[in-house]
Design an enzyme around this catalytic site. Structure first.
Site, PDB file in Angstrom:
ATOM      1  N   HIS A   1       0.843  -1.197   0.000  1.00  0.00           N
ATOM      2  CA  HIS A   1       0.000   0.000   0.000  1.00  0.00           C
ATOM      3  C   HIS A   1       0.875   1.243   0.000  1.00  0.00           C
ATOM      4  O   HIS A   1       1.878   1.300   0.691  1.00  0.00           O
ATOM      5  CB  HIS A   1      -0.913   0.000   1.231  1.00  0.00           C
ATOM      6  CG  HIS A   1      -2.119   0.874   1.072  1.00  0.00           C
ATOM      7  ND1 HIS A   1      -3.299   0.418   0.516  1.00  0.00           N
ATOM      8  CD2 HIS A   1      -2.332   2.173   1.376  1.00  0.00           C
ATOM      9  CE1 HIS A   1      -4.187   1.404   0.494  1.00  0.00           C
ATOM     10  NE2 HIS A   1      -3.626   2.481   1.009  1.00  0.00           N
TER      11      HIS A   1
ATOM     12  N   ASP B   1     -13.338   3.596   8.930  1.00  0.00           N
ATOM     13  CA  ASP B   1     -12.389   4.341   8.092  1.00  0.00           C
ATOM     14  C   ASP B   1     -13.109   5.070   6.967  1.00  0.00           C
ATOM     15  O   ASP B   1     -12.780   6.204   6.645  1.00  0.00           O
ATOM     16  CB  ASP B   1     -11.313   3.417   7.515  1.00  0.00           C
ATOM     17  CG  ASP B   1     -10.384   4.174   6.576  1.00  0.00           C
ATOM     18  OD1 ASP B   1      -9.712   5.110   7.055  1.00  0.00           O
ATOM     19  OD2 ASP B   1     -10.362   3.875   5.368  1.00  0.00           O
TER      20      ASP B   1
ATOM     21  N   ARG C   1     -12.331  13.548   6.948  1.00  0.00           N
ATOM     22  CA  ARG C   1     -10.981  14.125   6.947  1.00  0.00           C
ATOM     23  C   ARG C   1     -10.705  14.873   5.647  1.00  0.00           C
ATOM     24  O   ARG C   1     -10.094  15.941   5.641  1.00  0.00           O
ATOM     25  CB  ARG C   1      -9.931  13.021   7.157  1.00  0.00           C
ATOM     26  CG  ARG C   1      -9.926  12.475   8.578  1.00  0.00           C
ATOM     27  CD  ARG C   1      -9.124  11.195   8.664  1.00  0.00           C
ATOM     28  NE  ARG C   1      -7.762  11.397   8.214  1.00  0.00           N
ATOM     29  CZ  ARG C   1      -7.011  10.466   7.619  1.00  0.00           C
ATOM     30  NH1 ARG C   1      -7.495   9.257   7.410  1.00  0.00           N
ATOM     31  NH2 ARG C   1      -5.796  10.751   7.253  1.00  0.00           N
TER      32      ARG C   1
ATOM     33  N   SER D   1      -5.715   4.520   9.464  1.00  0.00           N
ATOM     34  CA  SER D   1      -6.545   4.359   8.271  1.00  0.00           C
ATOM     35  C   SER D   1      -5.967   3.271   7.365  1.00  0.00           C
ATOM     36  O   SER D   1      -6.672   2.350   6.935  1.00  0.00           O
ATOM     37  CB  SER D   1      -6.617   5.700   7.528  1.00  0.00           C
ATOM     38  OG  SER D   1      -7.120   5.557   6.228  1.00  0.00           O
TER      39      SER D   1
ATOM     40  N   LYS E   1      -7.153  -1.083   7.208  1.00  0.00           N
ATOM     41  CA  LYS E   1      -7.648  -1.677   5.960  1.00  0.00           C
ATOM     42  C   LYS E   1      -6.815  -2.891   5.555  1.00  0.00           C
ATOM     43  O   LYS E   1      -7.339  -3.894   5.072  1.00  0.00           O
ATOM     44  CB  LYS E   1      -7.632  -0.642   4.831  1.00  0.00           C
ATOM     45  CG  LYS E   1      -8.896   0.220   4.837  1.00  0.00           C
ATOM     46  CD  LYS E   1      -8.877   1.256   3.747  1.00  0.00           C
ATOM     47  CE  LYS E   1      -7.822   2.293   4.015  1.00  0.00           C
ATOM     48  NZ  LYS E   1      -8.061   3.601   3.423  1.00  0.00           N
TER      49      LYS E   1
HETATM   50  N1  URA Z   1      -4.452   6.356   2.317  1.00  0.00           N
HETATM   51  C1  URA Z   1      -5.379   5.902   3.188  1.00  0.00           C
HETATM   52  O1  URA Z   1      -5.992   4.869   2.985  1.00  0.00           O
HETATM   53  N2  URA Z   1      -5.607   6.617   4.304  1.00  0.00           N
HETATM   54  C2  URA Z   1      -4.962   7.755   4.592  1.00  0.00           C
HETATM   55  O2  URA Z   1      -5.221   8.346   5.627  1.00  0.00           O
HETATM   56  C3  URA Z   1      -4.009   8.221   3.665  1.00  0.00           C
HETATM   57  C4  URA Z   1      -3.767   7.501   2.528  1.00  0.00           C
END
Ligand code: URA
Ligand code: CA
Length: 441
Positions: free
Chosen positions: A82, A161, A168, A183, A187
């Site tokens: 990620h 999230d 946000r 966040s 995930k």
């Molecule tokens: N990617 C995400 O999934 N969350 C964030 O807060 C920033 C980038």
């Protein structure tokens, strides 16, 4: 205790209890806490931060706010990667097929474009017919069959999230280390990943623009993953210019295909090899970084990586012929050059503004309901350190609405600084952060 007390406590700089964090995450997921109170706490967290215990607790509560994918039917370790988000950052479409062609199992949940950054889901959807929606069973089936799948967050994955992220985005509370870390890692944990490789961007196009903050963010994520018992590693990589030359959805798919066909290379390929080799190590396939890179290059040269991308596109409903013939991808009506206003060295880029420029042309959303134009974007004609003559192209805009050209040209010219002196070139990889510690390049 009321939620106002929780807000006041964080406002005063005190750590929240596990119970308070649970109430926050559940209230965000089920809508029982109003957006204005959630937003207020988010802003307090931005100013006061969270300690390691709070950040880990928030991550676990967000992960358990919805369902957790079970990948246990897939043989071997499922590895996920990620990125914190960048511009021209197409590493996923390069390294997922290469890693899968080397035998890794990649079950990846990706995101959409966010602010000035691009999103893999939007890129995949620019391929005619290609879908990023699968049931959990379909997701597992595809990884078992071809070794990789890249899909979106399904209905009830990390609903906390989803809610907090949307807030946000519009309340100026994206740039907070505990909020970004929780966040992303929540995930990854909810998607069932067996091992996690993170790409933390740093520089003018990243969420965290200084190297020290980016290293702190990487460390926060590695610490949470380690507490959760997952093998996890982060590279801090440069985002002081678009990583690839192409910025925009179908354009970035084209660049990934060009790389997998051996027609292109550069920094995008380099960073993909750095990250991909770590994925192969985590999968138990490569013995070290050099071995991992060599295996990925072998998969590239043999055409196995491109074949894997075509398989993945086909299994997700898309037209795999684009891998052989780029004309199957959508293309823009107009190509317009951005001329340099003076001669000199390309000394600096405001990469966030370059991302916004692609968004202005229709490659990203300004509000959630905007529809993306898959064909539009821009291709960089220069990199940092290049010498340009006045009037030479800095970039080429690809657009369908000619009237957008003038403002985009001006924005690009402002975003790219030309100077007399040749600049020092930034490194591609700044640091590697693992449970063992931080290694600076
Ligand atoms: N990617 C995400 O999934 N969350 C964030 O807060 C920033 C980038
Ligand atoms: Ca397994």
């Amino acid at each position: 205790m009321s939620f106002v007390d929780t807000i006041l406590k964080k406002k005063a700089g005190l750590p929240l209890s596990d119970e308070e964090i649970r109430t926050f995450a559940r209230g965000a997921a089920d809508g029982s806490i109003p957006d204005y109170q959630l937003s207020s706490l988010l802003m307090a967290i931005c100013f006061q931060g969270m300690n390691a215990q709070e950040t880990t607790q928030l991550t676990m509560e967000m992960m358990h706010s919805g369902s957790v994918v079970d990948l246990s039917q897939i043989d071997g370790v499922c590895v996920d990667k990620h990125s914190t988000g960048g511009v021209g950052d197409t590493t996923t479409l390069v390294l997922v097929p290469l890693a899968a062609a080397c035998g890794a199992k990649v079950a990846k949940l990706s995101g959409r474009g966010l602010g000035h950054t691009g999103g893999t889901l939007d890129k995949l959807e620019s391929i005619p017919g290609c879908s990023v929606e699968k049931t959990q069973e379909g997701f597992v089936e595809q990884v078992k069959k071809i070794g990789c799948a890249v899909i979106g967050q399904t209905g009830d994955l990390c609903p906390a999230d989803k809610a907090l992220y949307a807030l946000r985005d519009v309340t100026g509370t994206v740039g907070s280390i505990p909020l970004i870390a929780s966040s992303i890692v929540s995930k990854k944990l909810a998607s069932g990943a067996g091992a996690i490789v993170l790409d933390v961007k740093t520089g003018s196009g990243a969420l965290m623009q200084t190297v020290e903050e980016s290293i702190q963010l990487a460390k926060a994520m590695v610490d949470i993953g380690t507490v959760a018992g997952k093998p996890i590693l982060a590279l801090v990589t440069g985002m002081d210019q678009p990583l690839g030359t192409h910025v925009g959805n179908a354009l970035e798919v084209k660049e990934a295909i060009d790389i997998l066909s051996g027609r292109a290379g550069g920094d995008l390929l380099e960073v993909s090899l750095e990250l991909g080799s770590r994925m192969l190590i985590a999968s138990g396939i490569a013995k070290d970084v050099e071995d991992g890179k060599a295996r990925m290059m072998q998969a590239l040269k043999s055409g196995a990586g491109l074949k894997k991308l075509a398989e993945m596109i086909e299994m997700q409903g898309g037209d795999p012929r684009c891998c052989e013939e780029i004309a199957y991808l959508p293309h823009a009506a107009y190509k317009i050059a951005v001329p340099a206003l003076k001669s000199g060295y390309v000394a600096q880029m405001d990469t966030t503004q370059i991302g916004y420029c692609a968004q202005d042309l229709g490659a990203g959303r300004k509000v959630k309901t905007d529809v993306i134009d898959p064909a539009v974007g821009l291709v960089m004609d220069v990199r940092l350190g290049d010498y340009v003559q006045e009037g030479e192209a800095l970039a080429t805009l690809y657009l369908n609405k000619r009237e957008l050209a003038a403002a985009a040209i001006e924005k690009m010219q402002r975003a790219i600084t030309i100077a007399k002196e040749k600049p020092e070139l930034p490194p591609l990889v700044y640091a590697a952060v693992s449970p063992e510690g931080i290694v600076r390049a």
